[in-house]
Design a protein around this motif. Structure first.
Motif, PDB file in Angstrom:
ATOM      1  N   GLU A  41      -0.852  -1.286  -4.220  1.00 51.90           N
ATOM      2  CA  GLU A  41      -1.964  -1.563  -5.062  1.00 51.90           C
ATOM      3  C   GLU A  41      -2.651  -0.190  -5.719  1.00 51.90           C
ATOM      4  N   GLN A  42      -2.681   0.668  -4.778  1.00 45.35           N
ATOM      5  CA  GLN A  42      -3.133   1.741  -5.516  1.00 45.35           C
ATOM      6  C   GLN A  42      -2.329   2.540  -6.694  1.00 45.35           C
ATOM      7  N   ARG A  43      -0.949   2.380  -6.408  1.00 44.89           N
ATOM      8  CA  ARG A  43       0.080   2.729  -7.322  1.00 44.89           C
ATOM      9  C   ARG A  43      -0.113   2.064  -8.635  1.00 44.89           C
ATOM     10  N   ARG A  44      -0.268   0.831  -8.351  1.00 43.03           N
ATOM     11  CA  ARG A  44      -0.531  -0.376  -9.658  1.00 43.03           C
ATOM     12  C   ARG A  44      -1.578   0.293 -10.252  1.00 43.03           C
ATOM     13  N   GLU A  45      -2.791   0.666  -9.679  1.00 40.57           N
ATOM     14  CA  GLU A  45      -4.234   0.661 -10.371  1.00 40.57           C
ATOM     15  C   GLU A  45      -3.893   1.945 -11.248  1.00 40.57           C
ATOM     16  N   GLU A  46      -3.082   2.959 -10.681  1.00 36.89           N
ATOM     17  CA  GLU A  46      -2.826   4.253 -11.221  1.00 36.89           C
ATOM     18  C   GLU A  46      -1.828   4.212 -12.500  1.00 36.89           C
ATOM     19  N   LEU A  47      -1.130   3.225 -12.336  1.00 34.10           N
ATOM     20  CA  LEU A  47      -0.159   2.742 -13.604  1.00 34.10           C
ATOM     21  C   LEU A  47      -1.034   2.152 -14.635  1.00 34.10           C
ATOM     22  N   LYS A  48      -2.141   1.417 -14.254  1.00 29.25           N
ATOM     23  CA  LYS A  48      -2.881   0.731 -15.016  1.00 29.25           C
ATOM     24  C   LYS A  48      -3.666   1.647 -15.919  1.00 29.25           C
ATOM     25  N   LEU A  49      -4.201   2.992 -15.363  1.00 33.79           N
ATOM     26  CA  LEU A  49      -4.752   4.081 -16.009  1.00 33.79           C
ATOM     27  C   LEU A  49      -3.859   4.616 -16.854  1.00 33.79           C
ATOM     28  N   GLN A  69       0.979  -1.098 -32.146  1.00 34.45           N
ATOM     29  CA  GLN A  69       0.521  -0.932 -30.751  1.00 34.45           C
ATOM     30  C   GLN A  69       1.600  -0.133 -29.881  1.00 34.45           C
ATOM     31  N   VAL A  70       1.090   0.477 -28.701  1.00 32.48           N
ATOM     32  CA  VAL A  70       1.713   1.377 -27.813  1.00 32.48           C
ATOM     33  C   VAL A  70       2.633   0.247 -27.038  1.00 32.48           C
ATOM     34  N   VAL A  71       3.980   0.548 -27.040  1.00 30.47           N
ATOM     35  CA  VAL A  71       4.796  -0.328 -26.121  1.00 30.47           C
ATOM     36  C   VAL A  71       4.923   0.603 -24.715  1.00 30.47           C
ATOM     37  N   PHE A  72       4.203   0.328 -23.698  1.00 27.41           N
ATOM     38  CA  PHE A  72       4.128   1.160 -22.468  1.00 27.41           C
ATOM     39  C   PHE A  72       5.276   0.857 -21.714  1.00 27.41           C
ATOM     40  N   GLY A  73       5.645  -0.583 -21.494  1.00 23.89           N
ATOM     41  CA  GLY A  73       6.787  -0.779 -20.604  1.00 23.89           C
ATOM     42  C   GLY A  73       6.242  -2.101 -19.604  1.00 23.89           C
ATOM     43  N   ALA A  74       7.229  -3.094 -19.251  1.00 18.94           N
ATOM     44  CA  ALA A  74       6.857  -4.335 -18.629  1.00 18.94           C
ATOM     45  C   ALA A  74       7.922  -4.283 -17.668  1.00 18.94           C
ATOM     46  N   GLY A  75       7.166  -5.273 -16.595  1.00 18.32           N
ATOM     47  CA  GLY A  75       8.174  -5.809 -15.488  1.00 18.32           C
ATOM     48  C   GLY A  75       7.373  -5.672 -13.941  1.00 18.32           C
ATOM     49  N   ASN A  76       8.089  -5.410 -13.028  1.00 19.13           N
ATOM     50  CA  ASN A  76       7.616  -5.380 -11.715  1.00 19.13           C
ATOM     51  C   ASN A  76       7.270  -3.912 -11.402  1.00 19.13           C
ATOM     52  N   ALA A  77       6.041  -3.835 -11.219  1.00 18.69           N
ATOM     53  CA  ALA A  77       5.538  -2.456 -10.853  1.00 18.69           C
ATOM     54  C   ALA A  77       5.896  -1.814  -9.640  1.00 18.69           C
TER      55      ALA A  77
END
Length: 299
Positions: A41-49, A69-77
């Motif tokens: 969960e913490q890593r996912r929040e950092e990924l959102k930042l 727009q920016v294409v950051f990436g997608a999928g299973n974090a």
């Protein structure tokens, strides 16, 4: 569904080889060498930042001016398997998601043939913005975007990273050898601050332009399940560079005094503390809640 809601869906440790922290990304961001994120969960929040930072990036002025727009990436974090392509195309630029054109459909097909789908993997690109006219990425653009990719690798923690095509392969291998020479050959590489099993593949677009490449891609994709069955590579121990301690503020005076060059300073009474200034009146909207993740489009 908001784009970011599609971006972040939901290893055995061994003796750690010692690796000196000389990688450009590590040296540029020493604060990131602290203890790893404790929970997914913490890593996912950092990924959102990181996503928020990337979508406002203007390091490459030409790409920032021409992108939709920016294409950051997608999928299973939390994916064990990550794919890294070259750069977004026109469809990706319009939708904000990677590999949504014909090459993306072929990637979905190849994943299905080995029992996987997009919910099992994370997909990103070397560049997060579409180069005008789908031209090749420039070296400066790759360097500007490199930190975002390294951050994704650090936070997602994949065990296997498949590079798609020449640009991703040369960047993550740190070697000029082309994809023709190294495709389908597994190797353990330390990238940024993580060790991964790196597995170069032809870009799916190659099979669209050259049909005989499809069988080569299929054969290489068939090796992915065996890589995922292997234990995670031992992670490196980052050796922090030694930093000289700052001298005490009065050391130089004492040294000079001992050399009879100056008299040591006399002790002085501490200056009285200034009267605190009155605090300004808070603005009218200070009590409002800061924007939540829903307002930022993260869910």
């Amino acid at each position: 569904m908001p784009v970011a809601s599609q971006m972040f869906g939901g290893g055995a440790a061994g003796p750690s080889p010692e690796v000196t922290a000389t990688d450009h990304y590590i040296a540029a961001r020493p604060s990131l060498r602290s203890a790893p994120m404790a929970t997914p969960e913490q890593r996912r929040e950092e990924l959102k930042l990181a996503f928020e930072q990337a979508r406002g990036c203007v390091r490459c002025s030409e790409l920032a001016a021409t992108r939709t727009q920016v294409v950051f990436g997608a999928g299973n974090a939390d994916a064990d398997l990550m794919f890294v392509g070259e750069a977004p195309g026109a469809n990706e630029d319009r939708m904000g998601l990677p590999f949504v054109g014909q090459a993306g459909k072929l990637l979905d097909q190849l994943l299905g043939e080995i029992g996987l789908n997009r919910n099992d993997v994370f997909i990103a690109n070397v560049l997060k913005c579409r180069p005008p006219g789908n031209r090749d990425p420039h070296p400066g653009e790759i360097e500007h975007c490199r930190e975002y990719l390294m951050r994704q690798l650090e936070l997602i923690e994949p065990r296997v990273v498949c590079t798609l095509g020449n640009f991703a392969t040369k960047l993550l291998r740190g070697d000029p050898a082309g994809i023709t020479r190294v495709h389908g050959q597994e190797e353990v590489r330390v990238i940024g601050r993580r060790a991964v099993r790196l597995y170069p593949l032809y870009h799916p677009a190659a099979a669209l332009y050259t049909p005989r490449m499809l069988e080569v891609l299929r054969a290489d994709f068939a090796g992915i399940p065996a890589l995922l069955d292997k234990p995670a590579p031992a992670q490196p121990q980052i050796v922090e560079p030694e930093v000289a301690a700052e001298p005490e503020a009065e050391d130089w005076r004492e040294e000079l005094a001992q050399a009879s060059l100056v008299e040591p300073p006399a002790a002085s009474e501490p200056a009285p503390a200034p009267e605190p200034e009155p605090l300004p009146e808070p603005p009218e909207d200070e009590g409002r809640e800061p924007p939540g993740p829903e307002q930022l489009g993260l869910f």
